[in-house]
Write a protein that holds these residues in place. Structure first.
Motif, PDB file in Angstrom:
ATOM      1  N   THR A  13       0.836  -1.205   0.000  1.00 49.36           N
ATOM      2  CA  THR A  13       0.000   0.000   0.000  1.00 49.36           C
ATOM      3  C   THR A  13       0.867   1.250   0.000  1.00 49.36           C
ATOM      4  O   THR A  13       0.602   2.201  -0.739  1.00 49.36           O
ATOM      5  CB  THR A  13      -0.947   0.004   1.213  1.00 49.36           C
ATOM      6  N   SER A  14       1.915   1.240   0.786  1.00 55.74           N
ATOM      7  CA  SER A  14       2.812   2.389   0.835  1.00 55.74           C
ATOM      8  C   SER A  14       3.486   2.621  -0.520  1.00 55.74           C
ATOM      9  O   SER A  14       3.580   3.760  -0.997  1.00 55.74           O
ATOM     10  CB  SER A  14       3.854   2.182   1.942  1.00 55.74           C
ATOM     11  N   ARG A  15       3.926   1.538  -1.157  1.00 57.01           N
ATOM     12  CA  ARG A  15       4.532   1.670  -2.496  1.00 57.01           C
ATOM     13  C   ARG A  15       3.519   2.198  -3.503  1.00 57.01           C
ATOM     14  O   ARG A  15       3.846   3.041  -4.350  1.00 57.01           O
ATOM     15  CB  ARG A  15       5.095   0.321  -2.968  1.00 57.01           C
ATOM     16  N   ASN A  16       2.278   1.720  -3.436  1.00 56.95           N
ATOM     17  CA  ASN A  16       1.236   2.185  -4.358  1.00 56.95           C
ATOM     18  C   ASN A  16       0.967   3.674  -4.177  1.00 56.95           C
ATOM     19  O   ASN A  16       0.810   4.408  -5.162  1.00 56.95           O
ATOM     20  CB  ASN A  16      -0.061   1.403  -4.159  1.00 56.95           C
ATOM     21  N   LEU A  18       3.025   5.927  -2.982  1.00 56.22           N
ATOM     22  CA  LEU A  18       4.196   6.641  -3.521  1.00 56.22           C
ATOM     23  C   LEU A  18       4.129   6.704  -5.037  1.00 56.22           C
ATOM     24  O   LEU A  18       4.374   7.763  -5.633  1.00 56.22           O
ATOM     25  CB  LEU A  18       5.485   5.958  -3.060  1.00 56.22           C
ATOM     26  N   ASP A  19       3.752   5.609  -5.678  1.00 57.01           N
ATOM     27  CA  ASP A  19       3.611   5.602  -7.138  1.00 57.01           C
ATOM     28  C   ASP A  19       2.540   6.588  -7.606  1.00 57.01           C
ATOM     29  O   ASP A  19       2.725   7.280  -8.609  1.00 57.01           O
ATOM     30  CB  ASP A  19       3.280   4.196  -7.645  1.00 57.01           C
ATOM     31  N   LEU A  20       1.413   6.655  -6.893  1.00 59.74           N
ATOM     32  CA  LEU A  20       0.339   7.580  -7.264  1.00 59.74           C
ATOM     33  C   LEU A  20       0.795   9.038  -7.125  1.00 59.74           C
ATOM     34  O   LEU A  20       0.468   9.882  -7.959  1.00 59.74           O
ATOM     35  CB  LEU A  20      -0.910   7.330  -6.414  1.00 59.74           C
ATOM     36  N   ILE A  26       4.639  14.690  -8.797  1.00 58.73           N
ATOM     37  CA  ILE A  26       5.168  15.236  -7.552  1.00 58.73           C
ATOM     38  C   ILE A  26       6.236  14.284  -7.017  1.00 58.73           C
ATOM     39  O   ILE A  26       6.008  13.076  -6.927  1.00 58.73           O
ATOM     40  CB  ILE A  26       4.045  15.393  -6.506  1.00 58.73           C
ATOM     41  N   GLU A  27       7.374  14.830  -6.663  1.00 55.71           N
ATOM     42  CA  GLU A  27       8.400  14.030  -5.996  1.00 55.71           C
ATOM     43  C   GLU A  27       8.352  14.389  -4.510  1.00 55.71           C
ATOM     44  O   GLU A  27       8.752  15.480  -4.114  1.00 55.71           O
ATOM     45  CB  GLU A  27       9.798  14.293  -6.573  1.00 55.71           C
ATOM     46  N   PRO A  28       7.826  13.471  -3.695  1.00 58.67           N
ATOM     47  CA  PRO A  28       7.642  13.789  -2.283  1.00 58.67           C
ATOM     48  C   PRO A  28       8.924  13.654  -1.473  1.00 58.67           C
ATOM     49  O   PRO A  28       9.889  13.018  -1.905  1.00 58.67           O
ATOM     50  CB  PRO A  28       6.629  12.729  -1.834  1.00 58.67           C
ATOM     51  N   GLU A 100      -1.976  21.418   3.909  1.00 57.28           N
ATOM     52  CA  GLU A 100      -3.336  21.523   4.434  1.00 57.28           C
ATOM     53  C   GLU A 100      -3.808  20.289   5.181  1.00 57.28           C
ATOM     54  O   GLU A 100      -4.712  20.379   6.006  1.00 57.28           O
ATOM     55  CB  GLU A 100      -4.340  21.783   3.294  1.00 57.28           C
ATOM     56  N   THR A 101      -3.264  19.115   4.856  1.00 59.40           N
ATOM     57  CA  THR A 101      -3.864  17.861   5.297  1.00 59.40           C
ATOM     58  C   THR A 101      -2.818  16.854   5.733  1.00 59.40           C
ATOM     59  O   THR A 101      -1.721  16.810   5.180  1.00 59.40           O
ATOM     60  CB  THR A 101      -4.666  17.244   4.125  1.00 59.40           C
ATOM     61  N   VAL A 102      -3.202  16.019   6.690  1.00 64.41           N
ATOM     62  CA  VAL A 102      -2.441  14.818   7.036  1.00 64.41           C
ATOM     63  C   VAL A 102      -3.447  13.674   6.981  1.00 64.41           C
ATOM     64  O   VAL A 102      -4.533  13.771   7.543  1.00 64.41           O
ATOM     65  CB  VAL A 102      -1.814  14.899   8.446  1.00 64.41           C
ATOM     66  N   LYS A 103      -3.072  12.604   6.261  1.00 64.88           N
ATOM     67  CA  LYS A 103      -4.022  11.517   6.055  1.00 64.88           C
ATOM     68  C   LYS A 103      -3.309  10.175   6.055  1.00 64.88           C
ATOM     69  O   LYS A 103      -2.259  10.024   5.440  1.00 64.88           O
ATOM     70  CB  LYS A 103      -4.750  11.719   4.733  1.00 64.88           C
ATOM     71  N   LEU A 104      -3.918   9.201   6.744  1.00 61.58           N
ATOM     72  CA  LEU A 104      -3.498   7.818   6.628  1.00 61.58           C
ATOM     73  C   LEU A 104      -4.127   7.311   5.337  1.00 61.58           C
ATOM     74  O   LEU A 104      -5.348   7.269   5.214  1.00 61.58           O
ATOM     75  CB  LEU A 104      -3.979   7.002   7.829  1.00 61.58           C
ATOM     76  N   CYS A 105      -3.312   6.978   4.365  1.00 60.25           N
ATOM     77  CA  CYS A 105      -3.816   6.663   3.018  1.00 60.25           C
ATOM     78  C   CYS A 105      -3.947   5.159   2.813  1.00 60.25           C
ATOM     79  O   CYS A 105      -3.176   4.523   2.097  1.00 60.25           O
ATOM     80  CB  CYS A 105      -2.926   7.312   1.963  1.00 60.25           C
ATOM     81  N   ARG A 106      -4.929   4.596   3.455  1.00 60.20           N
ATOM     82  CA  ARG A 106      -5.316   3.203   3.284  1.00 60.20           C
ATOM     83  C   ARG A 106      -6.806   3.213   3.013  1.00 60.20           C
ATOM     84  O   ARG A 106      -7.538   3.701   3.861  1.00 60.20           O
ATOM     85  CB  ARG A 106      -5.030   2.383   4.541  1.00 60.20           C
ATOM     86  N   PRO A 107      -7.274   2.730   1.913  1.00 60.49           N
ATOM     87  CA  PRO A 107      -6.542   2.164   0.787  1.00 60.49           C
ATOM     88  C   PRO A 107      -5.806   3.246  -0.016  1.00 60.49           C
ATOM     89  O   PRO A 107      -6.012   4.441   0.200  1.00 60.49           O
ATOM     90  CB  PRO A 107      -7.627   1.498  -0.055  1.00 60.49           C
ATOM     91  N   SER A 108      -4.984   2.794  -0.945  1.00 63.73           N
ATOM     92  CA  SER A 108      -4.094   3.678  -1.701  1.00 63.73           C
ATOM     93  C   SER A 108      -4.814   4.842  -2.359  1.00 63.73           C
ATOM     94  O   SER A 108      -4.296   5.959  -2.400  1.00 63.73           O
ATOM     95  CB  SER A 108      -3.354   2.888  -2.792  1.00 63.73           C
ATOM     96  N   GLU A 109      -5.995   4.595  -2.876  1.00 63.42           N
ATOM     97  CA  GLU A 109      -6.722   5.616  -3.649  1.00 63.42           C
ATOM     98  C   GLU A 109      -7.100   6.833  -2.825  1.00 63.42           C
ATOM     99  O   GLU A 109      -7.406   7.885  -3.378  1.00 63.42           O
ATOM    100  CB  GLU A 109      -7.985   5.010  -4.278  1.00 63.42           C
ATOM    101  N   THR A 110      -7.065   6.696  -1.492  1.00 70.60           N
ATOM    102  CA  THR A 110      -7.441   7.846  -0.665  1.00 70.60           C
ATOM    103  C   THR A 110      -6.444   8.995  -0.763  1.00 70.60           C
ATOM    104  O   THR A 110      -6.729  10.099  -0.315  1.00 70.60           O
ATOM    105  CB  THR A 110      -7.614   7.436   0.813  1.00 70.60           C
ATOM    106  N   VAL A 111      -5.289   8.759  -1.401  1.00 75.98           N
ATOM    107  CA  VAL A 111      -4.319   9.832  -1.585  1.00 75.98           C
ATOM    108  C   VAL A 111      -4.732  10.764  -2.729  1.00 75.98           C
ATOM    109  O   VAL A 111      -4.344  11.931  -2.760  1.00 75.98           O
ATOM    110  CB  VAL A 111      -2.890   9.289  -1.830  1.00 75.98           C
ATOM    111  N   LYS A 112      -5.533  10.273  -3.680  1.00 75.23           N
ATOM    112  CA  LYS A 112      -5.841  11.057  -4.888  1.00 75.23           C
ATOM    113  C   LYS A 112      -6.391  12.452  -4.628  1.00 75.23           C
ATOM    114  O   LYS A 112      -5.943  13.408  -5.261  1.00 75.23           O
ATOM    115  CB  LYS A 112      -6.748  10.246  -5.808  1.00 75.23           C
TER     116      LYS A 112
END
Length: 116
Positions: A13-16, A18-20, A26-28, A100-112
């Motif tokens: 999930t973390s790799r996904n 990062l890929d998104l 964006i290079e985080p 603006e935000t801090v988010k636990l991104c599980r599942p991966s799509e929640t980062v979008k």
């Protein structure tokens, strides 16, 4: 856009996530939190900014969660934070931080939504 990801490269999930982020151009800033864990103050601040209870950030799978008795609902936030400080693998991931935000991104799509 400045983005920081608290990342575990062995986590799919973390790799996904990062890929998104990278696919959005964006290079985080990448913090491999198992090598460089956040301080207690940093972790407390991240949890506060996410607006979640401390328990919601505890990871059970593949961690010493059960052995440490962290399923005990009477544990205080301080006790759970102590466990995460002693065993950073207990910190669920990936955590994505923007201005603006801090988010636990599980599942991966929640980062979008954070990438716009």
């Amino acid at each position: 856009m400045n983005i920081t990801i608290y990342h575990n490269p062995t986590c799919g999930t973390s790799r996904n996530v990062l890929d998104l982020i990278r696919a959005a151009g964006i290079e985080p800033t990448i913090i491999e939190y198992l090598k460089t864990p956040p301080s207690r103050a940093e972790l407390t601040g991240l949890i506060a900014r996410m607006g979640i209870p401390v328990r919601a950030l505890l990871r059970e799978k593949g961690t010493p969660y059960a052995q440490l008795g962290l399923d005990d609902e009477s544990l205080t936030d301080d006790a759970m934070l102590d466990a995460m400080m002693a065993h950073p693998i207990l910190i669920n991931r990936p955590i994505v931080v923007t201005a603006e935000t801090v988010k636990l991104c599980r599942p991966s799509e929640t980062v979008k939504p954070l990438l716009t």
